[in-house]
Design a protein around this motif. Structure first.
Motif, PDB file in Angstrom:
ATOM      1  N   GLY A 120      -6.107 -13.875   0.068  1.00 14.83           N
ATOM      2  CA  GLY A 120      -6.826 -13.642  -1.173  1.00 14.83           C
ATOM      3  C   GLY A 120      -5.906 -13.040  -2.214  1.00 14.83           C
ATOM      4  O   GLY A 120      -4.737 -12.740  -1.961  1.00 14.83           O
ATOM      5  N   GLU A 121      -6.423 -12.871  -3.423  1.00 14.59           N
ATOM      6  CA  GLU A 121      -5.627 -12.289  -4.494  1.00 14.59           C
ATOM      7  C   GLU A 121      -5.463 -10.794  -4.245  1.00 14.59           C
ATOM      8  O   GLU A 121      -6.434 -10.066  -4.084  1.00 14.59           O
ATOM      9  N   GLY A 122      -4.227 -10.353  -4.205  1.00 18.15           N
ATOM     10  CA  GLY A 122      -3.953  -8.940  -3.982  1.00 18.15           C
ATOM     11  C   GLY A 122      -3.650  -8.220  -5.274  1.00 18.15           C
ATOM     12  O   GLY A 122      -3.241  -8.819  -6.269  1.00 18.15           O
ATOM     13  N   ARG A 123      -3.846  -6.905  -5.277  1.00 12.72           N
ATOM     14  CA  ARG A 123      -3.530  -6.081  -6.440  1.00 12.72           C
ATOM     15  C   ARG A 123      -2.724  -4.886  -5.955  1.00 12.72           C
ATOM     16  O   ARG A 123      -3.146  -4.188  -5.029  1.00 12.72           O
ATOM     17  N   PRO A 124      -1.560  -4.638  -6.545  1.00 10.60           N
ATOM     18  CA  PRO A 124      -0.738  -3.498  -6.120  1.00 10.60           C
ATOM     19  C   PRO A 124      -1.546  -2.208  -6.123  1.00 10.60           C
ATOM     20  O   PRO A 124      -2.294  -1.934  -7.050  1.00 10.60           O
ATOM     21  N   GLY A 125      -1.399  -1.436  -5.034  1.00 18.08           N
ATOM     22  CA  GLY A 125      -2.104  -0.168  -4.951  1.00 18.08           C
ATOM     23  C   GLY A 125      -3.488  -0.271  -4.364  1.00 18.08           C
ATOM     24  O   GLY A 125      -4.185   0.731  -4.224  1.00 18.08           O
ATOM     25  N   SER A 126      -3.930  -1.479  -4.003  1.00 16.51           N
ATOM     26  CA  SER A 126      -5.266  -1.633  -3.445  1.00 16.51           C
ATOM     27  C   SER A 126      -5.306  -1.126  -2.014  1.00 16.51           C
ATOM     28  O   SER A 126      -4.286  -0.890  -1.381  1.00 16.51           O
ATOM     29  N   ASP A 127      -6.520  -0.970  -1.500  1.00 19.47           N
ATOM     30  CA  ASP A 127      -6.682  -0.522  -0.124  1.00 19.47           C
ATOM     31  C   ASP A 127      -6.055  -1.502   0.859  1.00 19.47           C
ATOM     32  O   ASP A 127      -5.583  -1.109   1.919  1.00 19.47           O
ATOM     33  N   VAL A 128      -6.048  -2.785   0.503  1.00 12.73           N
ATOM     34  CA  VAL A 128      -5.454  -3.782   1.382  1.00 12.73           C
ATOM     35  C   VAL A 128      -3.957  -3.533   1.510  1.00 12.73           C
ATOM     36  O   VAL A 128      -3.395  -3.525   2.597  1.00 12.73           O
ATOM     37  N   ASP A 129      -3.296  -3.310   0.370  1.00 13.63           N
ATOM     38  CA  ASP A 129      -1.864  -3.034   0.418  1.00 13.63           C
ATOM     39  C   ASP A 129      -1.588  -1.782   1.227  1.00 13.63           C
ATOM     40  O   ASP A 129      -0.635  -1.716   1.995  1.00 13.63           O
ATOM     41  N   THR A 130      -2.414  -0.766   1.054  1.00 12.99           N
ATOM     42  CA  THR A 130      -2.240   0.474   1.796  1.00 12.99           C
ATOM     43  C   THR A 130      -2.361   0.228   3.291  1.00 12.99           C
ATOM     44  O   THR A 130      -1.571   0.746   4.093  1.00 12.99           O
ATOM     45  N   ALA A 131      -3.330  -0.591   3.692  1.00 14.93           N
ATOM     46  CA  ALA A 131      -3.518  -0.879   5.117  1.00 14.93           C
ATOM     47  C   ALA A 131      -2.316  -1.620   5.683  1.00 14.93           C
ATOM     48  O   ALA A 131      -1.832  -1.316   6.771  1.00 14.93           O
ATOM     49  N   LEU A 132      -1.800  -2.589   4.934  1.00 16.45           N
ATOM     50  CA  LEU A 132      -0.661  -3.361   5.421  1.00 16.45           C
ATOM     51  C   LEU A 132       0.575  -2.483   5.572  1.00 16.45           C
ATOM     52  O   LEU A 132       1.389  -2.682   6.467  1.00 16.45           O
ATOM     53  N   ASN A 133       0.713  -1.525   4.710  1.00 14.85           N
ATOM     54  CA  ASN A 133       1.905  -0.682   4.748  1.00 14.85           C
ATOM     55  C   ASN A 133       1.791   0.478   5.721  1.00 14.85           C
ATOM     56  O   ASN A 133       2.777   1.158   5.994  1.00 14.85           O
ATOM     57  N   SER A 134       0.608   0.701   6.250  1.00 20.36           N
ATOM     58  CA  SER A 134       0.462   1.901   7.079  1.00 20.36           C
ATOM     59  C   SER A 134      -0.024   1.643   8.501  1.00 20.36           C
ATOM     60  O   SER A 134      -0.013   2.546   9.308  1.00 20.36           O
ATOM     61  N   SER A 135      -0.443   0.424   8.808  1.00 21.69           N
ATOM     62  CA  SER A 135      -0.996   0.191  10.139  1.00 21.69           C
ATOM     63  C   SER A 135      -0.224  -0.886  10.896  1.00 21.69           C
ATOM     64  O   SER A 135       0.845  -0.611  11.455  1.00 21.69           O
ATOM     65  N   ALA A 136      -0.764  -2.078  10.954  1.00 22.59           N
ATOM     66  CA  ALA A 136      -0.161  -3.129  11.779  1.00 22.59           C
ATOM     67  C   ALA A 136       1.292  -3.394  11.398  1.00 22.59           C
ATOM     68  O   ALA A 136       2.163  -3.509  12.273  1.00 22.59           O
ATOM     69  N   PHE A 137       1.568  -3.475  10.108  1.00 20.67           N
ATOM     70  CA  PHE A 137       2.932  -3.769   9.693  1.00 20.67           C
ATOM     71  C   PHE A 137       3.885  -2.642  10.064  1.00 20.67           C
ATOM     72  O   PHE A 137       5.021  -2.882  10.499  1.00 20.67           O
ATOM     73  N   GLN A 138       3.438  -1.418   9.918  1.00 17.14           N
ATOM     74  CA  GLN A 138       4.305  -0.293  10.240  1.00 17.14           C
ATOM     75  C   GLN A 138       4.626  -0.225  11.734  1.00 17.14           C
ATOM     76  O   GLN A 138       5.714   0.204  12.121  1.00 17.14           O
ATOM     77  N   HIS A 139       3.680  -0.651  12.566  1.00 14.89           N
ATOM     78  CA  HIS A 139       3.965  -0.676  13.999  1.00 14.89           C
ATOM     79  C   HIS A 139       4.979  -1.779  14.325  1.00 14.89           C
ATOM     80  O   HIS A 139       5.816  -1.618  15.218  1.00 14.89           O
ATOM     81  N   MET A 140       4.883  -2.905  13.632  1.00 18.07           N
ATOM     82  CA  MET A 140       5.904  -3.933  13.795  1.00 18.07           C
ATOM     83  C   MET A 140       7.268  -3.377  13.392  1.00 18.07           C
ATOM     84  O   MET A 140       8.278  -3.592  14.082  1.00 18.07           O
ATOM     85  N   ARG A 141       7.297  -2.669  12.283  1.00 20.73           N
ATOM     86  CA  ARG A 141       8.551  -2.100  11.796  1.00 20.73           C
ATOM     87  C   ARG A 141       9.115  -1.089  12.801  1.00 20.73           C
ATOM     88  O   ARG A 141      10.326  -1.057  13.044  1.00 20.73           O
ATOM     89  N   ALA A 142       8.244  -0.283  13.385  1.00 22.13           N
ATOM     90  CA  ALA A 142       8.692   0.704  14.377  1.00 22.13           C
ATOM     91  C   ALA A 142       9.307   0.017  15.586  1.00 22.13           C
ATOM     92  O   ALA A 142      10.307   0.490  16.153  1.00 22.13           O
ATOM     93  N   ALA A 143       8.733  -1.106  15.996  1.00 31.13           N
ATOM     94  CA  ALA A 143       9.294  -1.860  17.122  1.00 31.13           C
ATOM     95  C   ALA A 143      10.681  -2.389  16.772  1.00 31.13           C
ATOM     96  O   ALA A 143      11.599  -2.381  17.607  1.00 31.13           O
ATOM     97  N   MET A 144      10.849  -2.842  15.529  1.00 33.47           N
ATOM     98  CA  MET A 144      12.168  -3.318  15.100  1.00 33.47           C
ATOM     99  C   MET A 144      13.189  -2.186  15.113  1.00 33.47           C
ATOM    100  O   MET A 144      14.333  -2.360  15.555  1.00 33.47           O
TER     101      MET A 144
END
Length: 234
Positions: A120-144
């Motif tokens: 969907g259309e994203g907007r910088p600073g939205s709750d969606v962006d916050t979730a991506l940067n703090s949950s599933a994506f961050q765990h992927m990053r930690a594994a890397m």
């Protein structure tokens, strides 16, 4: 489509969080039923919950904010699933591979929500962006980061490496959802081949180098294979 309102008693004082969860539940249900965010309105959500539209606005500024919150909660659930499967893996590289599988499988089970949350259309600073940067994506990053620290992956930008894996997992999930009729064969095996190629590709790059032309890469890999076949050491 007729949305049937629920009969709802007046909420007691201090139950705002409960109502907020009910609003999110109702919005999620409507998204799953209609298959599209445009078919969901503040009024339809209010009818489903059994409140008036102004009650929705007490918790969410507008429909976009409501959909952002739904997507944010979706990614929290995705992260929970990814961490659940990661707990049973014997090594960090298997954690990464299992997380990729969990991502794809979760998306395939909830295609409508997945489309909204990731396409969907994203907007910088939205709750969606916050979730991506703090949950599933961050765990992927930690594994890397762990793989780099273990010497399994060559030194590099863990964020970029996580984006590569996310891109691969998203690509598999999106194509399986949008084009299920293509000759994928066993979907689990197809997913595993793609994820395995991405997860192990960095290991190979660390061994042979990342600045080689394609034919040079092939030649070097063949040379290493021949040395191992002859019982030698690379």
């Amino acid at each position: 489509m007729v949305i049937q309102p629920r009969k709802r008693r007046r909420a007691p004082r201090g139950s705002g969080d409960l109502l907020r969860d009910q609003i999110l539940d109702a919005t999620t249900e409507l998204l799953l039923e209609t298959g599209h965010a445009k078919a969901v309105s503040i009024r339809s959500v209010a009818q489903r919950v059994g409140v008036t539209p102004p009650s929705i606005y007490l918790h969410f500024a507008d429909k976009d904010a409501l959909l952002d919150a739904v997507c944010s909660r979706y990614f929290e659930k995705l992260d929970e699933e990814m961490q659940r499967v990661a707990a049973d893996q014997p090594s960090t590289i298997e954690v990464l591979r299992a997380q990729g599988h969990a991502y794809v499988n979760f998306a395939r089970r909830t295609p409508e929500l997945y489309r909204l949350a990731t396409m969907g259309e994203g907007r910088p600073g939205s709750d969606v962006d916050t979730a991506l940067n703090s949950s599933a994506f961050q765990h992927m990053r930690a594994a890397m980061e762990a793989l780099i620290a273990e010497g399994v992956y060559p030194p590099g930008d863990a964020t970029m490496l996580a984006l590569e894996l996310w891109t691969a997992a998203h690509g598999v999930a999106a194509i399986l959802i949008s084009k299920p009729y293509l000759p994928w064969g066993d979907v689990e095996e197809f997913t595993d081949r793609v994820l395995r190629a991405v997860c192990t590709g960095q290991i190979v790059s660390g061994i042979i180098g990342t600045d080689l032309e394609p034919m040079e890469t092939i030649a070097r890999l063949k040379g290493l294979a021949d040395e191992f076949a002859d019982g030698g050491k690379p």
